[in-house]
Design an enzyme around this catalytic site. Structure first.
Site, PDB file in Angstrom:
ATOM      1  N   CYS A  41       0.855  -1.188   0.000  1.00 42.89           N
ATOM      2  CA  CYS A  41       0.000   0.000   0.000  1.00 42.89           C
ATOM      3  C   CYS A  41       0.894   1.242   0.000  1.00 42.89           C
ATOM      4  O   CYS A  41       1.834   1.330   0.796  1.00 42.89           O
ATOM      5  CB  CYS A  41      -0.873  -0.008   1.248  1.00 42.89           C
ATOM      6  SG  CYS A  41      -1.579   1.594   1.634  1.00 42.89           S
ATOM      7  N   HIS A  76       0.641   2.942   3.606  1.00 36.80           N
ATOM      8  CA  HIS A  76       1.147   2.255   4.797  1.00 36.80           C
ATOM      9  C   HIS A  76       2.438   1.480   4.581  1.00 36.80           C
ATOM     10  O   HIS A  76       3.075   1.059   5.545  1.00 36.80           O
ATOM     11  CB  HIS A  76       0.081   1.306   5.350  1.00 36.80           C
ATOM     12  CG  HIS A  76      -1.049   2.033   6.003  1.00 36.80           C
ATOM     13  ND1 HIS A  76      -2.193   2.398   5.325  1.00 36.80           N
ATOM     14  CD2 HIS A  76      -1.185   2.504   7.260  1.00 36.80           C
ATOM     15  CE1 HIS A  76      -2.988   3.046   6.158  1.00 36.80           C
ATOM     16  NE2 HIS A  76      -2.416   3.133   7.317  1.00 36.80           N
TER      17      HIS A  76
END
Ligand code: ME8
Length: 509
Positions: free
Chosen positions: A144, A147
């Site tokens: 991601c 993140h």
């Protein structure tokens, strides 16, 4: 009929304890809520916790607890932080509460009945930390982009919401109400995202069960974001108390940072349109707090717990610092050094010193009693600046320019300190024939302190209350209402002041 100013923080995930990033959003909302109350408005200020979804389920699993058991354990920690930070929220909603879950079901049922929800198959990738399905360009090397954690491949039967159908209605909303998203750069991002085309999104999950059951299909739970967004209406009586709901909704401000803008500015108004419910008035995006140049986060362990700072600086200085230091809407870096420097210059040497000097002089020259001035109208040297403070503070807070409002307060403190240096009451006091002049200067100074307490009160409620107490004004600070309270010359001569402890003691090394 709507008669209440309604402001919300995001409801925070209970996968961990809060850090100063969460504190930032919540304090900002508190300052705004307190100021609107000072203006005599009815206010409803909501915060709470987002407790469903995989993110929380996994946090619980790691600790060998049920999601519910884990949430019950950590929620008191969130409440405790808000109490210690003097947060004046009117309610605290948990998404696991009955009042919420029941109306989430009613809401999704309404959309299903009207044909805006249909069954399909989702295939793609999901980030559990974001609780969000990701497109190819949001994934870097399998991680991601936000993140930096691996996304997960998902293929399951899901119910979908017909978001694509609302593209034009959304574009019309942004066009007609350009302040729906602030600051403007954020609105532009939203508009170009929506122009690019919208895909229907999944509103249910079948691979786990920690969520609100979909009422017509027991094998599915509601997607955590649909559940979460609905807190803003379930907390104020949606589906349960129409009168109350109509007096509070639509929200005036949903506060957050940009990580969750799309949910609030695209999904949320579309869901509301589909249900025939009014959309909120504004989604406001403040900046990120950065530590060492990176967004502070729970997953990267860069989070600083608010108590670490409160222990050192006190709650009022904590609130003041973040509101003053970071231009509201932009990212800001936190550092201990700059916090300590600002504390010393603006609070200890600025506001705190102003108060203690003035009160000490009232004590020694007038036995602690506010002297009778030769005139009480604006005419002296501080009345004009005080009027300016009242005007600027009001305009800035209403425009959510929080750092500018606090800067106006600091500027007034500087003006007052400068006034004292120039008027030099300590010299005037040496000459018995200048007694009236001395009374005039100290009356102005005390009245200036009353303005400081009044306008500091939304930002530093504790310190403002202590200062008010020291000024000895009998009417409570909490009973003050603008604009009346900002009439220059309101302190009564004869008021008995009470010198107290220093408002902002010097920092220990
Ligand atoms: O996203 N700087 O919860 P969350 C400034 N449950 N603000 C920060 C921040 C930082 N470094 N880090 C976090 C969720 N925040 C969902 C919300 S709402 C219907 C559901 C603040 O616990 C900021 O307000 O991840 C951000 O939007 C929010 O915390 C995200 O909190």
């Amino acid at each position: 009929m709507k008669d209440t100013f309604y402001i919300t923080t995001p409801i925070y995930y209970v996968n961990d304890a809060p850090h100063i990033g969460h504190g930032y959003s919540t304090v900002a909302c508190d300052v705004i809520a307190r100021y609107h109350r000072l203006r005599g408005e009815k206010v409803f200020f909501l915060t709470g916790t987002d407790e469903h979804g995989q993110n929380v389920a996994r946090a619980a699993e790691k600790r060998g607890l049920t999601p519910r058991g884990w949430a019950d354990q950590i929620v008191p920690k969130w409440r405790e932080v808000w109490e210690r930070l003097d947060i004046s929220n009117d309610d605290f909603i948990r998404t696991t509460e009955d009042r919420h879950e029941r109306q989430v079901q009613a809401f999704v049922q309404r959309l299903y009945d009207s044909g805006d929800i249909y069954l399909g198959t989702y295939q793609g990738v999901y980030c559990v930390s974001c609780e969000e399905f990701k497109s190819e360009d949001e994934v870097v090397d399998g991680n991601c982009a936000i993140h930096g954690r691996p996304v997960e491949r998902v293929s399951e039967d899901n119910y979908f919401f017909r978001l694509s159908k609302y593209r034009d209605a959304l574009l019309r909303l942004y066009e007609e109400r350009p302040d729906f998203v602030r600051p403007e750069t954020r609105l532009n991002e939203v508009v170009s995202f929506v122009r690019g085309g919208l895909q229907d999104f999944s509103v249910s999950r079948t691979s786990f069960d920690w969520g609100v059951p979909i009422p017509w299909d027991a094998g599915h739970v509601t997607y955590v974001w649909v559940d979460a967004l609905l807190n803003y209406i379930t907390a104020v009586g949606f589906g349960a108390d129409e009168r109350r709901f109509d007096s509070i909704w639509p929200a005036d401000v949903h506060m957050m940072s940009k990580d969750i803008l799309r949910f609030h500015a695209v999904y949320w108004p579309a869901m509301l349109m589909a249900a025939g419910v009014a959309v909120p008035r504004q989604v406001f995006v403040h900046g990120y707090l950065l530590v060492g140049g990176e967004k502070m986060s729970k997953t990267k362990l860069t989070g600083i717990h608010p108590f670490q700072l409160i222990e050192h600086f006190g709650v009022d200085a904590y609130r003041y610092h973040f509101m003053r230091d970071v231009s509201f809407g932009r990212d800001g870096s936190f550092s201990w050094e700059s916090m300590a420097a600002r504390y010393t210059s603006e609070l200890a040497n600025g506001l705190g010193n102003l108060a203690s000097r003035v009160l000490a002089m009232v004590d020694s020259y007038f036995e602690g009693v506010v002297p009778e001035p030769s005139h009480r109208e604006v005419g002296g040297r501080l009345g004009g600046p005080a009027e300016q403070l009242a005007k600027r503070f009001d305009a800035h807070i209403l425009a959510l320019e929080l750092s500018d409002a606090v800067a106006a307060l600091d500027e007034f403190v500087r003006q007052a300190n400068r006034y004292l240096v120039e008027a030099a009451p300590w010299n005037v006091a040496k000459d018995a024939s200048r007694r009236q002049e001395l009374a005039d200067v100290l009356y102005e100074a005390v009245e200036g302190l009353r303005f400081v307490a009044l306008f500091a009160s939304p930002v530093m409620p504790g310190a403002a209350a202590r200062l008010w107490e020291q000024l000895g004004i009998t009417e409570a600070l909490s009973a003050q209402r603008l604009p009346d309270a900002a009439r220059w010359g309101s302190v009564n001569p004869g008021t008995r002041t009470r010198r107290g402890e220093s408002l902002f003691p010097r920092l220990e090394e």
